[in-house]
Design a protein around this motif. Structure first.
Motif, PDB file in Angstrom:
ATOM      1  N   ALA A 197       0.853  -1.190   0.000  1.00  0.00           N
ATOM      2  CA  ALA A 197       0.000   0.000   0.000  1.00  0.00           C
ATOM      3  C   ALA A 197       0.887   1.239   0.000  1.00  0.00           C
ATOM      4  CB  ALA A 197      -0.901   0.013   1.222  1.00  0.00           C
ATOM      5  N   CYS A 198       0.322   2.339  -0.439  1.00  0.00           N
ATOM      6  CA  CYS A 198       1.023   3.616  -0.439  1.00  0.00           C
ATOM      7  C   CYS A 198       1.449   3.953   0.993  1.00  0.00           C
ATOM      8  CB  CYS A 198       0.118   4.707  -0.998  1.00  0.00           C
ATOM      9  SG  CYS A 198       0.917   6.329  -1.099  1.00  0.00           S
ATOM     10  N   PRO A 199       2.682   4.380   1.196  1.00  0.00           N
ATOM     11  CA  PRO A 199       3.128   4.715   2.546  1.00  0.00           C
ATOM     12  C   PRO A 199       2.601   6.053   3.059  1.00  0.00           C
ATOM     13  CG  PRO A 199       4.893   5.101   0.997  1.00  0.00           C
ATOM     14  CD  PRO A 199       3.765   4.470   0.232  1.00  0.00           C
ATOM     15  N   ASP A 200       1.905   6.812   2.206  1.00  0.00           N
ATOM     16  CA  ASP A 200       1.311   8.068   2.653  1.00  0.00           C
ATOM     17  C   ASP A 200       0.147   7.752   3.592  1.00  0.00           C
ATOM     18  OD1 ASP A 200       0.977  10.771   2.900  1.00  0.00           O
ATOM     19  OD2 ASP A 200       0.674  11.164   0.774  1.00  0.00           O
ATOM     20  N   THR A 201      -0.429   8.750   4.198  1.00  0.00           N
ATOM     21  CA  THR A 201      -1.417   8.553   5.264  1.00  0.00           C
ATOM     22  C   THR A 201      -2.675   7.798   4.840  1.00  0.00           C
ATOM     23  OG1 THR A 201      -2.326  10.741   4.821  1.00  0.00           O
ATOM     24  CG2 THR A 201      -0.662  10.572   6.547  1.00  0.00           C
ATOM     25  N   HIS A 202      -3.021   7.778   3.562  1.00  0.00           N
ATOM     26  CA  HIS A 202      -4.260   7.110   3.118  1.00  0.00           C
ATOM     27  C   HIS A 202      -4.077   5.613   2.875  1.00  0.00           C
ATOM     28  CE1 HIS A 202      -2.219   8.992  -0.327  1.00  0.00           C
ATOM     29  NE2 HIS A 202      -2.340   7.792  -0.833  1.00  0.00           N
ATOM     30  N   HIS A 203      -2.850   5.132   2.707  1.00  0.00           N
ATOM     31  CA  HIS A 203      -2.540   3.708   2.535  1.00  0.00           C
ATOM     32  C   HIS A 203      -3.365   3.038   1.433  1.00  0.00           C
ATOM     33  CE1 HIS A 203      -0.067   4.116   6.057  1.00  0.00           C
ATOM     34  NE2 HIS A 203      -1.102   4.543   6.751  1.00  0.00           N
ATOM     35  N   ALA A 204      -3.502   3.722   0.315  1.00  0.00           N
ATOM     36  CA  ALA A 204      -4.276   3.190  -0.817  1.00  0.00           C
ATOM     37  C   ALA A 204      -3.504   2.071  -1.527  1.00  0.00           C
ATOM     38  CB  ALA A 204      -4.582   4.323  -1.798  1.00  0.00           C
ATOM     39  N   PRO A 205      -4.220   1.213  -2.246  1.00  0.00           N
ATOM     40  CA  PRO A 205      -3.564   0.144  -3.020  1.00  0.00           C
ATOM     41  C   PRO A 205      -2.677   0.723  -4.118  1.00  0.00           C
ATOM     42  CG  PRO A 205      -5.944  -0.185  -2.904  1.00  0.00           C
ATOM     43  CD  PRO A 205      -5.673   1.165  -2.350  1.00  0.00           C
TER      44      PRO A 205
ATOM     45  N   GLU B 166      -4.701   6.388  -5.310  1.00  0.00           N
ATOM     46  CA  GLU B 166      -5.364   7.580  -4.773  1.00  0.00           C
ATOM     47  C   GLU B 166      -4.604   8.867  -5.086  1.00  0.00           C
ATOM     48  OE1 GLU B 166      -6.847   9.294  -0.496  1.00  0.00           O
ATOM     49  OE2 GLU B 166      -7.245   7.198  -0.984  1.00  0.00           O
ATOM     50  N   CYS B 167      -3.341   8.931  -4.715  1.00  0.00           N
ATOM     51  CA  CYS B 167      -2.594  10.197  -4.866  1.00  0.00           C
ATOM     52  C   CYS B 167      -1.751  10.246  -6.136  1.00  0.00           C
ATOM     53  CB  CYS B 167      -1.720  10.461  -3.646  1.00  0.00           C
ATOM     54  SG  CYS B 167      -0.348   9.298  -3.431  1.00  0.00           S
ATOM     55  N   GLY B 168      -1.544   9.107  -6.796  1.00  0.00           N
ATOM     56  CA  GLY B 168      -0.794   9.084  -8.052  1.00  0.00           C
ATOM     57  C   GLY B 168       0.709   9.018  -7.908  1.00  0.00           C
ATOM     58  N   LEU B 169       1.229   8.970  -6.673  1.00  0.00           N
ATOM     59  CA  LEU B 169       2.675   8.859  -6.505  1.00  0.00           C
ATOM     60  C   LEU B 169       3.173   7.590  -7.186  1.00  0.00           C
ATOM     61  CD1 LEU B 169       3.277   9.910  -2.794  1.00  0.00           C
ATOM     62  CD2 LEU B 169       3.961  11.148  -4.853  1.00  0.00           C
ATOM     63  N   ILE B 170       4.355   7.693  -7.781  1.00  0.00           N
ATOM     64  CA  ILE B 170       4.957   6.580  -8.508  1.00  0.00           C
ATOM     65  C   ILE B 170       6.210   6.140  -7.757  1.00  0.00           C
ATOM     66  CG2 ILE B 170       5.987   5.858 -10.683  1.00  0.00           C
ATOM     67  CD1 ILE B 170       4.321   8.181 -11.968  1.00  0.00           C
ATOM     68  N   PHE B 171       6.241   4.862  -7.377  1.00  0.00           N
ATOM     69  CA  PHE B 171       7.346   4.302  -6.619  1.00  0.00           C
ATOM     70  C   PHE B 171       8.155   3.366  -7.509  1.00  0.00           C
ATOM     71  CE2 PHE B 171       3.952   5.318  -3.700  1.00  0.00           C
ATOM     72  CZ  PHE B 171       4.616   6.028  -2.713  1.00  0.00           C
ATOM     73  N   PRO B 172       9.487   3.492  -7.485  1.00  0.00           N
ATOM     74  CA  PRO B 172      10.314   2.621  -8.321  1.00  0.00           C
ATOM     75  C   PRO B 172      10.419   1.213  -7.755  1.00  0.00           C
ATOM     76  CG  PRO B 172      11.710   4.012  -6.954  1.00  0.00           C
ATOM     77  CD  PRO B 172      10.280   4.449  -6.710  1.00  0.00           C
ATOM     78  N   ILE B 173      10.717   0.281  -8.643  1.00  0.00           N
ATOM     79  CA  ILE B 173      11.052  -1.082  -8.249  1.00  0.00           C
ATOM     80  C   ILE B 173      12.488  -1.280  -8.726  1.00  0.00           C
ATOM     81  CG2 ILE B 173      10.568  -3.535  -8.525  1.00  0.00           C
ATOM     82  CD1 ILE B 173       7.668  -2.731  -9.203  1.00  0.00           C
ATOM     83  N   ARG B 174      13.398  -1.511  -7.788  1.00  0.00           N
ATOM     84  CA  ARG B 174      14.815  -1.668  -8.125  1.00  0.00           C
ATOM     85  C   ARG B 174      15.266  -3.084  -7.780  1.00  0.00           C
ATOM     86  NH1 ARG B 174      15.849   3.737  -5.233  1.00  0.00           N
ATOM     87  NH2 ARG B 174      15.230   5.212  -6.832  1.00  0.00           N
ATOM     88  N   ASP B 175      15.818  -3.755  -8.761  1.00  0.00           N
ATOM     89  CA  ASP B 175      16.293  -5.133  -8.570  1.00  0.00           C
ATOM     90  C   ASP B 175      15.199  -6.024  -8.002  1.00  0.00           C
ATOM     91  OD1 ASP B 175      18.877  -4.488  -9.504  1.00  0.00           O
ATOM     92  OD2 ASP B 175      19.428  -3.730  -7.520  1.00  0.00           O
ATOM     93  N   GLY B 176      13.950  -5.785  -8.442  1.00  0.00           N
ATOM     94  CA  GLY B 176      12.828  -6.600  -8.009  1.00  0.00           C
ATOM     95  C   GLY B 176      12.267  -6.238  -6.647  1.00  0.00           C
TER      96      GLY B 176
END
Length: 61
Positions: free
Chosen positions: A12-20, A34-44
């Motif tokens: 889940a998103c680490p921001d306060t709303h914890h959206a999928p 929910e917020c549209g933040l994009i998180f990288p995946i590095r080396d899996g």
């Protein structure tokens, strides 16, 4: 690169709303539904740090 579906269901998103998050395998990223933040995946490994996240292009926040 493929994330285990069971893992993806509990992440889940680490921001306060914890959206999928949704997976973009081609870009190796996870995006908050929910917020549209994009998180990288590095080396899996998902990097779910707010400081490492980016905003979608055109998002003026």
């Amino acid at each position: 690169m493929a994330l285990d579906t069971a893992l993806l269901e509990i992440l889940a998103c680490p921001d306060t709303h914890h959206a999928p998050l949704t997976l973009d395998e081609a870009a190796a990223t996870l995006t908050c539904t929910e917020c549209g933040l994009i998180f990288p995946i590095r080396d899996g490994i998902p990097v779910l740090l707010l400081d490492e996240a980016t905003r979608p292009a055109g998002d003026g926040r």
